[in-house]
Design an enzyme around this catalytic site. Structure first.
Site, PDB file in Angstrom:
ATOM      1  N   GLU A 257       0.892  -1.167   0.000  1.00  0.00           N
ATOM      2  CA  GLU A 257       0.000   0.000   0.000  1.00  0.00           C
ATOM      3  C   GLU A 257       0.921   1.204   0.000  1.00  0.00           C
ATOM      4  O   GLU A 257       1.620   1.449   0.984  1.00  0.00           O
ATOM      5  CB  GLU A 257      -0.867  -0.002   1.268  1.00  0.00           C
ATOM      6  CG  GLU A 257      -1.795  -1.179   1.390  1.00  0.00           C
ATOM      7  CD  GLU A 257      -2.906  -1.166   0.364  1.00  0.00           C
ATOM      8  OE1 GLU A 257      -3.153  -0.118  -0.254  1.00  0.00           O
ATOM      9  OE2 GLU A 257      -3.521  -2.228   0.174  1.00  0.00           O
ATOM     10  N   CYS A 296      -2.714   8.614   3.191  1.00  0.00           N
ATOM     11  CA  CYS A 296      -2.449   8.060   1.862  1.00  0.00           C
ATOM     12  C   CYS A 296      -3.636   8.279   0.938  1.00  0.00           C
ATOM     13  O   CYS A 296      -3.494   8.308  -0.270  1.00  0.00           O
ATOM     14  CB  CYS A 296      -2.158   6.576   1.995  1.00  0.00           C
ATOM     15  SG  CYS A 296      -3.441   5.712   2.905  1.00  0.00           S
TER      16      CYS A 296
HETATM   17  P1  NAP Z   1       8.416   4.829   4.589  1.00  0.00           P
HETATM   18  O1  NAP Z   1       9.535   5.733   4.854  1.00  0.00           O
HETATM   19  O2  NAP Z   1       8.411   4.100   3.307  1.00  0.00           O
HETATM   20  O3  NAP Z   1       8.366   3.832   5.816  1.00  0.00           O
HETATM   21  C1  NAP Z   1       7.346   2.881   5.913  1.00  0.00           C
HETATM   22  C2  NAP Z   1       7.806   1.758   6.802  1.00  0.00           C
HETATM   23  O4  NAP Z   1       8.856   1.051   6.172  1.00  0.00           O
HETATM   24  C3  NAP Z   1       8.343   2.203   8.149  1.00  0.00           C
HETATM   25  O5  NAP Z   1       7.895   1.300   9.128  1.00  0.00           O
HETATM   26  C4  NAP Z   1       9.824   2.096   7.951  1.00  0.00           C
HETATM   27  O6  NAP Z   1      10.525   1.891   9.161  1.00  0.00           O
HETATM   28  C5  NAP Z   1       9.913   0.847   7.105  1.00  0.00           C
HETATM   29  N1  NAP Z   1      11.148   0.670   6.396  1.00  0.00           N
HETATM   30  C6  NAP Z   1      11.923   1.587   5.801  1.00  0.00           C
HETATM   31  N2  NAP Z   1      12.964   0.996   5.215  1.00  0.00           N
HETATM   32  C7  NAP Z   1      12.851  -0.332   5.465  1.00  0.00           C
HETATM   33  C8  NAP Z   1      13.645  -1.470   5.138  1.00  0.00           C
HETATM   34  N3  NAP Z   1      14.739  -1.366   4.428  1.00  0.00           N
HETATM   35  N4  NAP Z   1      13.239  -2.673   5.578  1.00  0.00           N
HETATM   36  C9  NAP Z   1      12.109  -2.815   6.293  1.00  0.00           C
HETATM   37  N5  NAP Z   1      11.345  -1.770   6.635  1.00  0.00           N
HETATM   38  C10 NAP Z   1      11.702  -0.545   6.216  1.00  0.00           C
HETATM   39  O7  NAP Z   1       7.034   5.577   4.651  1.00  0.00           O
HETATM   40  P2  NAP Z   1       6.533   6.592   5.767  1.00  0.00           P
HETATM   41  O8  NAP Z   1       7.325   7.839   5.589  1.00  0.00           O
HETATM   42  O9  NAP Z   1       6.474   5.972   7.116  1.00  0.00           O
HETATM   43  O10 NAP Z   1       5.036   6.809   5.340  1.00  0.00           O
HETATM   44  C11 NAP Z   1       4.600   7.798   4.459  1.00  0.00           C
HETATM   45  C12 NAP Z   1       4.214   7.219   3.127  1.00  0.00           C
HETATM   46  O11 NAP Z   1       3.328   6.125   3.290  1.00  0.00           O
HETATM   47  C13 NAP Z   1       3.476   8.193   2.247  1.00  0.00           C
HETATM   48  O12 NAP Z   1       4.028   8.143   0.971  1.00  0.00           O
HETATM   49  C14 NAP Z   1       2.047   7.671   2.244  1.00  0.00           C
HETATM   50  O13 NAP Z   1       1.317   7.974   1.081  1.00  0.00           O
HETATM   51  C15 NAP Z   1       2.238   6.212   2.397  1.00  0.00           C
HETATM   52  N6  NAP Z   1       1.072   5.599   3.012  1.00  0.00           N
HETATM   53  C16 NAP Z   1       0.326   4.737   2.279  1.00  0.00           C
HETATM   54  C17 NAP Z   1      -0.790   4.145   2.846  1.00  0.00           C
HETATM   55  C18 NAP Z   1      -1.644   3.199   2.072  1.00  0.00           C
HETATM   56  O14 NAP Z   1      -2.501   2.538   2.688  1.00  0.00           O
HETATM   57  N7  NAP Z   1      -1.508   3.075   0.787  1.00  0.00           N
HETATM   58  C19 NAP Z   1      -1.136   4.422   4.165  1.00  0.00           C
HETATM   59  C20 NAP Z   1      -0.352   5.298   4.885  1.00  0.00           C
HETATM   60  C21 NAP Z   1       0.763   5.878   4.287  1.00  0.00           C
HETATM   61  P3  NAP Z   1      11.263   3.092   9.924  1.00  0.00           P
HETATM   62  O15 NAP Z   1      10.227   4.065  10.284  1.00  0.00           O
HETATM   63  O16 NAP Z   1      11.835   2.405  11.100  1.00  0.00           O
HETATM   64  O17 NAP Z   1      12.248   3.620   8.960  1.00  0.00           O
END
Ligand code: NAP
Length: 677
Positions: A257, A296
């Protein structure tokens, strides 16, 4: 002492001692918590889930798992005020908490209720109807779903620390899969509090839930083809996870997602002064400001008829000017800060990128005066509205996600242009359409559906009760194609089945009936010495059968039934007219007469354990019954399910009505409630 976040591994809390990173408050930048996963044994966690949690969950039926979700929902509800208080530091207002905390708990309840109502009291699901594979019916096939034997790893984004975790947890636990959940570190203190409550409630079996506060370490290295990786977050991280060697090598089931540039489309009929115009303005403002636009599903692209552009910008600007930004704990504040100062920098940068092809028409990304807070230490940003003059050729407004209270107005001339603009988002979670014109609704909905997981139609008839553009719901699919990640979550039982393997099973009707505890055509149907209506629920066996005597249907019966019920349709009353009908040889018996006489043939009239008939499923009338035909019934116990109350059980019967030649004239499933006491 700053709170150090614990992880929960192998049914014990683990407090890290090294590698701690600071987690700042969104309101004032003070350190709220520290987190690290250094020293956490991820391989052991995965093993524990597989060897302890999975088997324990798989020993339970869907109904037992559903009951656990309900109990968890009740426990979290009793403690939600503490969660609200903690969530303030993530920037969440009261209104935001309703989406994250109440919404998360609501998902537990929704899956509890679906599990009870829509899944059997079993450990597997039979999907669809059997496939006939042989001439004589001795070899058939069907599909069953069973829980995968691995672990569900959930990786969540920072914006919904509670909902994001629970909307994934509920379907996985209901399916029978243990979970390792990892929230985004930035807001993990809220998720930690939720997991502490879940552990304290002592409802889930050992190994069913483990929790990672901090980075994922080498967790993904240990995944195999029996595991599921469900991710919510940015496109970049999703790509990295999908390409992880263990994930791609082992074909780990991957659900993504991601971000998406969701559109709201104003129909050409919805001009200023119509209810749909006002609803559109209200919804865009709500979507821009709930969670400070960090959703999102938030509206990023505001697609309007060119003729309405000025009016839309004026109306939105007026509403946005009234939004008080500031300390989310204050009642007079409508919009809190972003989750962190680094998120603010990322959002400001994104606005600058979009502004290369658009002009800012309201707000300033670098200027904000928060109520009751300091703009320098908190992560505040004012709402920003842009206008893109050439949206059909522009790129950034369709591609750059400013994850904050930011959206761009785009004008269209013809509906085909509106469709092209929506498609330039390259796949989104949701779009909303505002029109009261049926032709416009049809053109827009079917023109954009393929690019979306969900399309909401908002108009004067449904607006009051509408759940809105931005709310994913447990019963509906959440996810979208392309840029949105190509995944699907929730959608009722669809979300549960992501954690289960679909297997085609082939064999004899007798063997498959026994395996699935569901009587299938061709399996033994022994006539019981005592009428099955005389047997209590637990004494009934699948396959128990009543073969009735036959009854000849006379013209007098048909006449009597017609006048008694008032159903004097010509096919029952007028020989010539009936003959002219391509389906009938002449006057025929009413279908409902056949059903009524069938009941008269198979019921056992005396008071007994059979309490009520509560419906029919899959009724088909297959052959006309003429005066002089004799019908008889075979009634067989098809399936038994425990009811919500322990003193009853639901029995599904296969009812087949034959004529004197042995041809089937009607077939249906009869549903009854039987006593267990
Ligand atoms: P993110 O930076 O991609 O992080 C998401 C998750 O991935 C976090 O738990 C992060 O952990 C983890 N992560 C990062 N690198 C990783 C790796 N190499 N291995 C395993 N896990 C890893 O996203 P975000 O900044 O938290 O969220 C914002 C984004 O999410 C926006 O673009 C938004 O549109 C999207 N979003 C989408 C939805 C949907 O349902 N489609 C819902 C909510 C948000 P750490 O925090 O520990 O780095």
């Amino acid at each position: 002492m700053t709170h150090i976040l614990d992880s929960y591994a192998l049914d014990r809390w683990f407090t890290p001692e090294a590698g701690l990173v600071d987690i700042p408050s969104a309101i004032d930048g003070r350190v709220v918590a520290r987190a690290s996963t250094r020293g956490l044994d991820f391989a052991a966690m995965v093993r524990h889930a597989r060897e302890v949690g999975g088997p324990a969950l798989r020993r339970l039926t869907f109904h037992q798992r559903a009951d656990m979700l309900k109990a968890l929902g009740a426990h979290l509800t009793a403690h939600k005020d503490a969660l609200y208080a903690l969530a303030a530091d993530t920037g969440a207002t009261k209104r935001d908490n309703f989406f994250d905390i109440d919404g998360g708990i609501g998902t537990l309840y929704a899956y509890a209720s679906r599990g009870r109502r829509e899944l059997p009291g079993e450990r597997f699901v039979v999907e669809g109807t059997p496939e006939a594979l042989s001439k004589n019916g001795t070899f058939i096939g069907l599909h069953v779903l069973t829980p995968l034997h691995g672990v569900a790893v959930h990786v969540n984004a920072f914006n919904f620390p509670c909902w994001g975790m629970l909307e994934k947890l509920a379907p996985a636990i209901l399916a029978g899969m243990p979970v390792i959940t990892k929230p985004a570190t930035a807001t993990a203190y809220v998720a930690e509090a939720v997991v502490k409550l879940i552990v304290e409630a002592n409802i889930l079996p050992a190994g069913a839930l483990q929790f990672v506060a901090g980075s994922a370490g080498d967790l993904l290295d240990h995944l195999t083809g029996q595991d599921v990786l469900s991710f919510t977050g940015s496109a970049a991280t999703s790509q990295a996870l999908r390409d992880h060697p263990a994930v791609s090598r082992n074909a780990v089931r991957f659900i993504a997602e991601r971000d998406s540039l969701n559109a709201a489309v104003l129909g050409p009929d919805a001009v200023e002064g119509t209810p749909e115009f006002d609803l559109f303005i209200a919804e865009v403002v709500r979507e821009m400001t709930v969670k400070a636009g960090q959703k999102c599903t938030a509206i990023r692209r505001i697609i309007v008829p060119k003729a309405q552009e000025g009016a839309v910008i004026a109306a939105l600007s007026g509403r946005l000017a009234a939004i008080a930004v500031g300390d989310p704990r204050r009642d007079d504040v409508r919009m809190g800060p972003l989750a962190s100062r680094s998120q603010r920098i990322a959002t400001q940068e994104a606005v600058r990128e979009i502004a290369v092809e658009a002009e800012i028409v309201f707000g300033d990304p670098d200027k904000v005066e928060p109520v009751g807070a300091d703009a320098a230490t908190g992560a505040f940003i004012a709402p920003v509205l842009l206008r893109c003059p050439e949206p059909l050729t522009a790129k950034a407004p369709h591609a750059v996600e400013a994850f904050g209270p930011v959206a761009t107005v785009m004008g269209y001339e013809a509906i085909s242009d509106a469709l092209a603009l929506v498609a330039k988002g390259e796949g989104s979670l949701v779009a909303s359409v505002y029109t009261y014109d049926p032709a416009v609704a049809e053109e827009l909905v079917f023109g954009i559906a393929a690019h979306h997981g969900r399309v909401v139609l908002i108009d004067r008839d449904c607006a009051k009760e509408s759940t809105g553009h931005g709310s994913p719901l447990p019963g509906l699919v959440h996810g979208g194609p392309g840029r949105a990640g190509g995944g699907e979550e929730m959608g009722g039982l669809r979300g549960v089945f992501h954690y289960m393997q679909r297997t085609a099973i082939e064999g004899s009707p007798a063997r498959l009936s026994a395996l699935t505890r569901t009587w299938l055509s061709g399996a033994p149907a022994p006539v019981t010495p005592e009428h099955p209506f005389k047997r209590k629920f637990d004494a009934l066996s699948v396959g128990d059968t009543v073969e009735t005597a036959s009854r000849t249907i006379t013209l007098e019966d048909i006449e009597h039934f017609a006048h008694f019920t008032g159903d004097t349709f010509y096919a029952h009353m007028d020989e010539e007219a009936a003959k002219a009908n391509p389906f009938f040889p002449g006057r025929v018996a009413h279908g409902y007469l056949i059903l009524s006489f069938a009941a008269g043939l198979f019921v056992d009239p005396a008071p007994g354990p059979l309490l009520a008939n509560y419906g029919l499923d899959s009724l088909r009338f297959l052959k006309p019954v003429s005066p002089g035909d004799a019908i008889r019934v075979r009634l067989t116990v098809k399936n038994k399910q425990p009811a919500r109350k322990p003193e009853y059980g639901e029995v599904r019967w296969d009812a087949e009505v034959f004529n004197q030649d042995g041809d089937t004239v009607a077939r249906y499933e009869l549903l009854t409630m039987s006593s267990r006491i």
